[in-house]
Design an enzyme around this catalytic site. Structure first.
Site, mmCIF file in Angstrom:
data_model
loop_
_atom_site.group_PDB
_atom_site.id
_atom_site.type_symbol
_atom_site.label_atom_id
_atom_site.label_comp_id
_atom_site.label_asym_id
_atom_site.label_seq_id
_atom_site.Cartn_x
_atom_site.Cartn_y
_atom_site.Cartn_z
ATOM 1 N N SER A 1 0.831 -1.199 0.000
ATOM 2 C CA SER A 1 0.000 0.000 0.000
ATOM 3 C C SER A 1 0.874 1.262 0.000
ATOM 4 O O SER A 1 1.652 1.466 -0.930
ATOM 5 C CB SER A 1 -0.960 -0.042 1.193
ATOM 6 N N ASP B 1 -10.114 -3.718 -4.828
ATOM 7 C CA ASP B 1 -9.238 -2.731 -4.192
ATOM 8 C C ASP B 1 -9.225 -1.472 -5.047
ATOM 9 O O ASP B 1 -8.944 -1.545 -6.250
ATOM 10 C CB ASP B 1 -7.824 -3.305 -4.075
ATOM 11 N N HIS C 1 -8.220 -5.031 -0.497
ATOM 12 C CA HIS C 1 -7.050 -4.273 -0.079
ATOM 13 C C HIS C 1 -6.612 -4.704 1.320
ATOM 14 O O HIS C 1 -7.431 -4.882 2.220
ATOM 15 C CB HIS C 1 -7.365 -2.780 -0.053
#
Length: 315
Positions: free
Chosen positions: A159, A252, A282
């Site tokens: 991320s 996501d 995610h």
């Protein structure tokens, strides 16, 4: 790019999270939010898998001491080194929150893993995290004896941490060092435009307000997002960066930005392995073995296999 439905294990994870009221993170007290996050991470990372050794230490950073945690594999070194950057929107997250992930990566890859506790926004907006990340990579490259390293070096992150791993790879290429042999980007926060198809998935794990809060806290303005050291998708030339593994998740909002970045790397002649886990959400891989999602370990093992291939290690 997404499966017909979310994997049952990922849906069960969402259902467990859904027992708590979902409202924008920005509406919560940040200090309390970080405290709750640390407590949740402690429960999630209980009874972690064993590695050869761990060491918490500080290194010299751009703004003083920079905490890192070093994970060493079993056996005799020297070993390749992987510098890891955690996710959390540049606002949340810690080395403790990704302890289980780093332990599994150490075991699966037979690499020393250095997890970096970089400075967080909004107290420390861009480029503080980038400066810390690059300083940590320079330290790892210069500390072969301390790390029992053989000199081979990779970066990895998920991320926001995937963004940092990509950025330091770009910086290292443009500054002619340190030499980064590989980068592993797990649903990286890159190439988001607000108009990509995957961004309709806001609300599954993160609200649209959460993403906007992260952006405002770290980047400050849309003008900053045009800086390639804020978003490497904006770089004019990516031809010198390290070979990459890019992993995305079907459900996501960051999926299409990660895919677009992988495509830009390929167009620049960079070897890339791209995989989209089409039934995942995610953050699915952040706590393998603890979040009830078996494919989390699959992602860790894929990254480890790619590192082993790059470094010529036996499986």
């Amino acid at each position: 790019m997404e499966a017909p439905e979310i994997h049952p294990q990922a849906q069960a994870y969402l259902d467990r999270q859904g027992r708590l009221p979902l409202f924008p993170l920005s509406e919560r007290n940040l200090r309390l939010l970080r405290t709750v996050n640390r407590v949740a991470n402690w429960f999630q990372n209980r009874n972690p898998p064993a590695v050869g050794a761990t060491e918490d230490r500080t290194i010299s950073g751009p703004d003083g001491d920079l905490p890192v945690r070093v994970y060493r594999p079993e056996g005799e070194g020297p070993f390749p080194t992987v510098v890891f950057f955690h996710g959390g929107g540049f606002v949340l997250g810690s080395i403790g929150g990704h302890d289980r992930f780093c332990r599994h990566l150490t075991r699966a890859s037979d690499c020393v893993v250095v997890s970096v506790d970089y400075r967080l926004a909004p107290e420390h907006p861009f480029p503080a995290a980038v400066e810390d990340a690059y300083a940590a990579v320079e330290w790892a490259a210069d500390s072969r004896a301390a790390l029992d390293s053989d000199g081979r070096l990779a970066v990895a992150g998920d991320s926001a941490g995937g963004n940092l791993a990509a950025v330091v790879s770009l910086l290292a290429a443009e500054r002619d060092g340190p030499n980064i042999d590989y980068q592993a980007l797990l649903y990286p926060g890159v190439g988001m435009t607000g108009e990509r198809d995957s961004e309709k998935h806001v609300g599954i794990v993160l609200l649209e307000e959460d993403l906007e809060w992260f952006r405002e806290s770290y980047f400050g303005s849309d003008l900053t997002l045009r800086n390639p050291y804020a978003d490497p998708y904006q770089a004019e030339d990516l031809s010198g960066v390290a070979p990459a593994t890019v992993i995305t998740a079907g459900y996501d909002p960051l999926r299409d930005g990660g895919k677009a970045y992988a495509e830009r790397l390929v167009a620049a002649g960079v070897p890339v392995r791209f995989d989209n886990y089409d039934d995942m959400i995610h953050g699915f891989a952040s706590a393998p073995g603890a979040n009830g999602i078996d494919r989390a370990m699959e992602a860790v093992e894929q990254i480890a296999d790619d590192l082993r291939d790059e470094f010529g290690l036996e499986s």
